[in-house]
Design a protein around this motif. Structure first.
Motif, PDB file in Angstrom:
ATOM      1  N   LYS A 177       0.809  -1.211   0.000  1.00 20.63           N
ATOM      2  CA  LYS A 177       0.000   0.000   0.000  1.00 20.63           C
ATOM      3  C   LYS A 177       0.854   1.278   0.000  1.00 20.63           C
ATOM      4  O   LYS A 177       0.758   2.118  -0.891  1.00 20.63           O
ATOM      5  N   GLU A 178       1.736   1.386   1.020  1.00 20.58           N
ATOM      6  CA  GLU A 178       2.514   2.619   1.160  1.00 20.58           C
ATOM      7  C   GLU A 178       3.481   2.796  -0.003  1.00 20.58           C
ATOM      8  O   GLU A 178       3.683   3.908  -0.492  1.00 20.58           O
ATOM      9  N   ILE A 179       4.072   1.670  -0.458  1.00 20.80           N
ATOM     10  CA  ILE A 179       5.046   1.770  -1.548  1.00 20.80           C
ATOM     11  C   ILE A 179       4.383   2.360  -2.784  1.00 20.80           C
ATOM     12  O   ILE A 179       4.918   3.259  -3.425  1.00 20.80           O
ATOM     13  N   ILE A 180       3.179   1.854  -3.088  1.00 22.62           N
ATOM     14  CA  ILE A 180       2.505   2.339  -4.293  1.00 22.62           C
ATOM     15  C   ILE A 180       2.129   3.811  -4.135  1.00 22.62           C
ATOM     16  O   ILE A 180       2.348   4.622  -5.031  1.00 22.62           O
ATOM     17  N   VAL A 181       1.611   4.184  -2.943  1.00 24.57           N
ATOM     18  CA  VAL A 181       1.208   5.578  -2.739  1.00 24.57           C
ATOM     19  C   VAL A 181       2.414   6.510  -2.869  1.00 24.57           C
ATOM     20  O   VAL A 181       2.361   7.509  -3.587  1.00 24.57           O
ATOM     21  N   PHE A 182       3.531   6.148  -2.217  1.00 20.28           N
ATOM     22  CA  PHE A 182       4.686   7.048  -2.291  1.00 20.28           C
ATOM     23  C   PHE A 182       5.389   6.942  -3.642  1.00 20.28           C
ATOM     24  O   PHE A 182       6.042   7.881  -4.077  1.00 20.28           O
ATOM     25  N   GLY A 183       5.213   5.770  -4.307  1.00 19.97           N
ATOM     26  CA  GLY A 183       5.785   5.614  -5.642  1.00 19.97           C
ATOM     27  C   GLY A 183       5.156   6.560  -6.651  1.00 19.97           C
ATOM     28  O   GLY A 183       5.756   6.903  -7.659  1.00 19.97           O
ATOM     29  N   LEU A 184       3.935   7.043  -6.349  1.00 22.23           N
ATOM     30  CA  LEU A 184       3.252   7.993  -7.237  1.00 22.23           C
ATOM     31  C   LEU A 184       4.092   9.226  -7.499  1.00 22.23           C
ATOM     32  O   LEU A 184       3.990   9.864  -8.537  1.00 22.23           O
ATOM     33  N   ILE A 185       4.933   9.541  -6.525  1.00 22.28           N
ATOM     34  CA  ILE A 185       5.677  10.795  -6.579  1.00 22.28           C
ATOM     35  C   ILE A 185       6.740  10.760  -7.676  1.00 22.28           C
ATOM     36  O   ILE A 185       7.091  11.784  -8.250  1.00 22.28           O
ATOM     37  N   ILE A 186       7.240   9.531  -7.994  1.00 23.09           N
ATOM     38  CA  ILE A 186       8.397   9.448  -8.899  1.00 23.09           C
ATOM     39  C   ILE A 186       8.066   9.905 -10.324  1.00 23.09           C
ATOM     40  O   ILE A 186       8.730  10.801 -10.839  1.00 23.09           O
ATOM     41  N   PRO A 187       7.021   9.344 -10.958  1.00 25.77           N
ATOM     42  CA  PRO A 187       6.723   9.859 -12.303  1.00 25.77           C
ATOM     43  C   PRO A 187       6.422  11.352 -12.302  1.00 25.77           C
ATOM     44  O   PRO A 187       6.790  12.062 -13.251  1.00 25.77           O
ATOM     45  N   VAL A 188       5.770  11.819 -11.237  1.00 23.12           N
ATOM     46  CA  VAL A 188       5.445  13.247 -11.181  1.00 23.12           C
ATOM     47  C   VAL A 188       6.716  14.082 -11.131  1.00 23.12           C
ATOM     48  O   VAL A 188       6.853  15.091 -11.836  1.00 23.12           O
ATOM     49  N   LEU A 189       7.673  13.658 -10.327  1.00 19.85           N
ATOM     50  CA  LEU A 189       8.929  14.403 -10.231  1.00 19.85           C
ATOM     51  C   LEU A 189       9.646  14.413 -11.570  1.00 19.85           C
ATOM     52  O   LEU A 189      10.197  15.440 -11.979  1.00 19.85           O
ATOM     53  N   ILE A 190       9.637  13.264 -12.268  1.00 15.79           N
ATOM     54  CA  ILE A 190      10.293  13.219 -13.578  1.00 15.79           C
ATOM     55  C   ILE A 190       9.610  14.197 -14.523  1.00 15.79           C
ATOM     56  O   ILE A 190      10.251  15.006 -15.186  1.00 15.79           O
ATOM     57  N   TRP A 191       8.266  14.158 -14.497  1.00 15.41           N
ATOM     58  CA  TRP A 191       7.522  15.047 -15.388  1.00 15.41           C
ATOM     59  C   TRP A 191       7.795  16.517 -15.048  1.00 15.41           C
ATOM     60  O   TRP A 191       8.038  17.333 -15.931  1.00 15.41           O
ATOM     61  N   LEU A 192       7.781  16.857 -13.759  1.00 17.50           N
ATOM     62  CA  LEU A 192       8.026  18.240 -13.352  1.00 17.50           C
ATOM     63  C   LEU A 192       9.437  18.668 -13.734  1.00 17.50           C
ATOM     64  O   LEU A 192       9.671  19.791 -14.148  1.00 17.50           O
ATOM     65  N   SER A 193      10.420  17.737 -13.609  1.00 18.36           N
ATOM     66  CA  SER A 193      11.797  18.119 -13.907  1.00 18.36           C
ATOM     67  C   SER A 193      11.968  18.344 -15.408  1.00 18.36           C
ATOM     68  O   SER A 193      12.793  19.151 -15.831  1.00 18.36           O
ATOM     69  N   LEU A 194      11.167  17.652 -16.229  1.00 15.36           N
ATOM     70  CA  LEU A 194      11.238  17.899 -17.670  1.00 15.36           C
ATOM     71  C   LEU A 194      10.745  19.299 -18.004  1.00 15.36           C
ATOM     72  O   LEU A 194      11.266  19.947 -18.902  1.00 15.36           O
TER      73      LEU A 194
END
Lengths: 236, 344
Positions: free
Chosen positions: B319-336
């Motif tokens: 549960k927690e891994i998936i919820v916090f894993g959400l942040i990774i694609p968002v960070l990649i997208w924001l950094s682009l």
């Protein structure tokens, strides 16, 4: 009585002194131009007067010691239009103008806003637009308009013509000299010495953090030695 | 999975998401005005929930005495900053805000805590005890650092978070508490059983979002707060006192934190350290909103709540891994996108 009286103002960035004791006086209702080359300390002088950077020395405003904080200075009628304008780019023109009157009452703000829109019809047209989408000249107008909203008695203008087309420079300087007629005193910092001295009553030449020469603007602009040696200009 | 389970999961996700939205909004609010990443926001939620639970038991919550400690510390900090000359008025203000105010709140709490109070009064008392803490935390930890970099402010936030969590353990103890709902009972809506408490949560979240919108868009003070975030020097030059905007932001954030605590206290057992995990989920939502956008943050928080409730059904150990894993694609997208808007 002088509106502004600076005695021996010194500013240092870390250990590097930038202003080595500048003294300057300004009578109410006048335009005083501070001219000089890049790095002479002109911007630093204005920032010190506004209180944005710490300085030592005596500064009297209206014969009394200048208030300590930036907000108190704005409340007392000082206002700085900085070189980089420092607009709220992601907010609308109207919000920028309203915030200029942050320390004034709602009624005063409404009155001054009408006045300002009358003076800058271009801004009235674009009041809904974001400040970041304005052209360079319009941004300078907005910076001036925002400053006027605080109902200043002493306006500190830092390079109002910087980066603007010659035609717009003339417009802006015309507005500046018109402002004086409404009773606002102006301390003007300009690299464009000739244009500045044309509208000023009094001029100070600053070089390397010191006042090198001062006098009535008309005299300074016809001082061939000064124009040539300090500014590299030959008077017409 | 059938439709009944799905509707339960959606309802659960919506309820948690609404609470995360409140946390995310407070984080965005504090960051955009002061550039502080406010990790201790979760502690205000835990303090709020635990305070309400203790008030339910008719006891005087430890947060009331904690408030006095905070006030005392803030007073000492004030005295230290005033050591090079001050005015009588400044000292009087400091005594009033740092000593008299917490003492008054403590006295009120002491007086009315043993009475059988209506739950709304208890909730309001909780908010009154917790909200001033935001003010003191700002005065003690952040005001001396007002011009520091984002990184230094983040380090200070970690410190404040650890200190507040430790104080929580000292004052509340290690056992978890659960508060009574603001109003008991539930309504049947078709196949759904909607508890009154979840209606309070939706209502409060919507009210706070609308309130923040009106505050930031329609009032000059709100605009001044936004202006400080956009251009600090510009805001100073029009006469906005930057300390004042900092105080307002932290006070609002602590209030929102206390309200979140009051809302979440009755639906789950809260321990002294629960706040951090809840806060992190709000933080995920705030990151998706780029730490700048209120509406995106609110929507993202609902999404976080949904993802959490569905993963706890399908893959509860992740549960927690998936919820916090959400942040990774968002960070990649924001950094682009980051390189594109650094013109000024």
């Amino acid at each position: 009585m002088n509106l502004l009286e600076l005695k021996d103002i010194r500013v240092a960035y870390g250990r590097a002194p930038v202003l080595h004791g500048i003294s300057l006086t300004m009578a109410p209702g006048t335009i005083v131009a501070v001219i000089g080359a890049n790095g002479a300390g002109k911007t630093t002088l204005l920032n010190a007067v506004m209180g944005v950077i710490p300085s030592s020395g005596t500064a009297l405003y209206d014969g009394k010691p200048i208030p300590p904080s930036v907000e108190a200075r704005v409340a007392a009628g000082l206002c700085l239009v900085p070189e980089r304008r420092e607009l709220f780019t992601t907010m609308s023109v109207k919000d920028n103008i309203d915030l200029g009157g942050f320390l004034r009452s709602a009624a005063e703000r409404a009155d001054t806003r009408e006045e300002v829109y009358g003076r800058f019809p271009r801004l009235a047209e674009r009041r809904k637009q974001l400040a970041g989408t304005l052209s360079g000249g319009e941004r300078q107008m907005l910076a001036l308009a925002r400053a006027l909203m605080s109902r200043p008695r002493l306006l500190l203008l830092d390079e109002p013509s910087l980066g603007l087309a010659p035609k717009i420079v003339i417009d802006i300087l015309e507005i500046v000299s018109e402002l004086r007629k409404t009773g606002v005193s102006i301390l003007l910092v300009e690299q464009n010495a000739r244009a500045a001295l044309e509208i000023a009553d009094h001029g100070y030449l600053v070089e390397l953090g010191e006042v090198r020469r001062s006098g009535p603007a008309a005299e300074l602009s016809h001082d061939p030695a000064l124009m040539e040696s300090y500014l590299g200009l030959v008077p017409e | 999975m059938d439709a009944t389970i799905a509707t339960f999961l959606i309802q659960d996700g919506l309820t948690n998401g609404a609470v995360y939205a409140l946390l995310g909004l407070a984080l965005v609010l504090v960051f955009s005005v002061t550039r502080v990443i406010f990790i201790p926001q979760g502690e205000f939620v835990a303090y709020g929930a635990l305070t309400l639970a203790l008030l339910d038991g008719g006891r005087v919550p430890a947060t009331a005495s904690l408030l006095i400690c905070f006030g005392l510390l803030a007073f000492l900090v004030d005295l230290w900053t005033m050591r090079r000359g001050t005015s009588t008025a400044a000292i009087l203000w400091s005594v009033l805000f740092n000593l008299a105010l917490p003492a008054a709140i403590y006295a009120v709490t002491l007086g009315i805590a043993p009475l059988a109070l209506p739950s709304l009064v208890k909730a309001l008392l909780t908010v009154a005890i917790i909200a001033p803490m935001g003010f003191y935390v700002y005065r003690i930890a952040y005001r001396p650092l007002a011009d520091a970099s984002v990184l230094v402010l983040l380090i200070a936030s970690v410190g404040v978070h650890l200190a507040m969590m430790g104080l929580g353990l000292v004052f509340f103890g290690a056992e978890g508490l659960r508060a009574r709902p603001l109003s008991a009972g539930s309504f049947a809506v078709g196949p759904l059983l909607v508890s009154a408490q979840s209606l309070w949560i939706y209502g409060a979240t919507i009210a706070i979002i609308v309130g923040l919108y009106l505050f930031f868009e329609k009032t000059l003070l709100g605009k001044a707060l936004r202006a400080t975030a956009v251009n600090r020097l510009g805001a100073r030059l029009v006469g906005v006192p930057t300390q004042f905007t900092g105080v307002t932001a932290f006070l609002l954030a602590a209030t929102i934190g206390a309200v979140s605590g009051v809302l979440i206290g009755p639906i789950t057992t809260i321990y002294y350290d629960t706040g951090f995990l809840i806060g992190l989920k709000g933080f995920v939502a705030a990151i998706i909103g780029g730490l700048a956008s209120f509406p995106v943050t609110a929507i993202a928080a609902i999404g976080v709540g949904m993802v959490e409730s569905f993963t706890s059904f399908f893959a509860s150990s992740f549960k927690e891994i998936i919820v916090f894993g959400l942040i990774i694609p968002v960070l990649i997208w924001l950094s682009l996108g980051a390189g594109l808007h650094e013109e000024e």
